[in-house]
Motif scaffolding. Structure first.
Motif: not given
Length: 336
Positions: A24-25, A56-59, A70-71, A76-82
């Motif tokens: 993402f950087e 990326d679509i996750l922006v 992004m691992i 991709p990894h969401f730190v705190d998903p819904l």
């Protein structure tokens, strides 16, 4: 002719430019993103007819207040998903798209200037159902346990979330055009995880909203030219008839479609894009040639209303020279 994920990991020069930087950087650095976007245009000089901005679509989930990493080698990894409707409170209520995604617009503007008319530039976004699935699952999934729980257990909250994503997506696409994007594509990458009835309830209405709301929004932003929009709903073969009537100029097909059948179904209502299995690039040049011949013939010879593409994206294990052979053969066969 262009190919999904044409800018990225399969090209050695991508790794040279990325040089260990966070994914993402890299996307947020306009200079680097523009260089990566243009790499395949240079590498396959004269063989690719469009560039697509490296992003990326996750922006969109990031703009809505979610932290996404992004691992390497994991995705991709969401730190705190819904995980429950209560978690919707974690999302930003009124997303300032221009502020939150300012870096994306800068990258598009810079890339458009660098291209200098060489080829048109695609902007894109993820589709609402696909982004919702990522936001709930916390990353990629094989079972979609949590996303399925939402649509069957919390349908009202699901529609609330889908609408909020849709509204951000429309504004994001509109501002990409203002920044310089000349074509747009909407990626419903997880469409095939829904059955026909669920697709009609949780995907199709929001896919339809995007072009319906985007065009008047572009007029408000003083964009007078008609901006072509493509929809790609991977795995949703059953929805082709509906997608052809959803306000898009082009429907992109994955490799589950038979081209000739798809041509008959759409019956000239939209352009078609696709749809060779990207895995064909692991084959020999002879195999690639035969598959290209069959694909282009199935789409009616490729003379009108057809954009050559893969049925999904490249992978980091593909040989660029096999892709070069694919592109050359498409030119040769399509112009014969």
């Amino acid at each position: 002719m262009w190919i999904m994920r044409q800018a990225g990991r399969y090209l050695p020069q991508y790794h040279e430019v990325k040089a260990g930087k966070d994914f993402f950087e890299t996307c947020r650095d306009a200079e680097i993103a523009s260089e990566i976007t243009i790499q395949p245009i240079d590498h396959f000089d004269g063989l690719i007819d469009a560039a697509i901005i490296f992003s990326d679509i996750l922006v969109i989930p990031q703009a809505m207040g979610m932290e996404v990493e992004m691992i390497d080698k994991a995705g991709p990894h969401f730190v705190d998903p819904l995980r429950t409707p209560e978690d919707l409170k974690k999302l930003t209520q009124d997303v300032d798209v221009l502020k939150e995604l300012d870096w994306a617009f800068k990258a598009i503007t810079l890339t458009r200037k660098k291209l200098n008319g060489r080829v048109p530039l695609f902007g894109f976004c993820g589709a609402p159902w696909t982004l919702m699935a990522y936001m709930i699952e916390g990353g990629g999934s094989k079972m979609f346990r949590f996303a399925k729980e939402w649509i069957y257990k919390y349908p009202e909250a699901s529609h609330e979330l889908l609408q909020r994503i849709t509204d951000v997506a429309v504004e994001f696409l509109a501002q990409q055009v203002v920044a310089g994007a000349q074509i747009l594509q909407v990626f419903e990458s997880w469409g095939g995880e829904l059955g026909p009835a669920e697709f009609n309830e949780f995907a199709l209405p929001y896919l339809r909203q995007i072009p319906a709301k985007l065009r008047p929004r572009l007029q408000e932003l003083n964009i007078t030219e008609d901006i072509p929009i493509t929809v790609f709903a991977k795995g949703s073969w059953y929805a082709l008839e509906d997608l052809a009537e959803s306000g898009y100029n082009t429907v992109s097909l994955d490799w589950l479609h038979d081209p000739a059948q798809a041509v008959n179904i759409v019956n000239g209502r939209v352009n078609l894009q696709g749809n060779i299995d990207p895995g064909v690039m692991y084959g020999s040049h002879d195999v690639i040639t035969k598959k290209v011949e069959k694909m282009i013939a199935g789409f009616g010879g490729g003379k009108q209303g057809y954009i050559i593409n893969f049925g999904h994206g490249t992978s980091p294990f593909m040989d660029p020279e096999n892709i070069r052979h694919f592109l050359k053969e498409c030119h040769r066969i399509g112009s014969a």
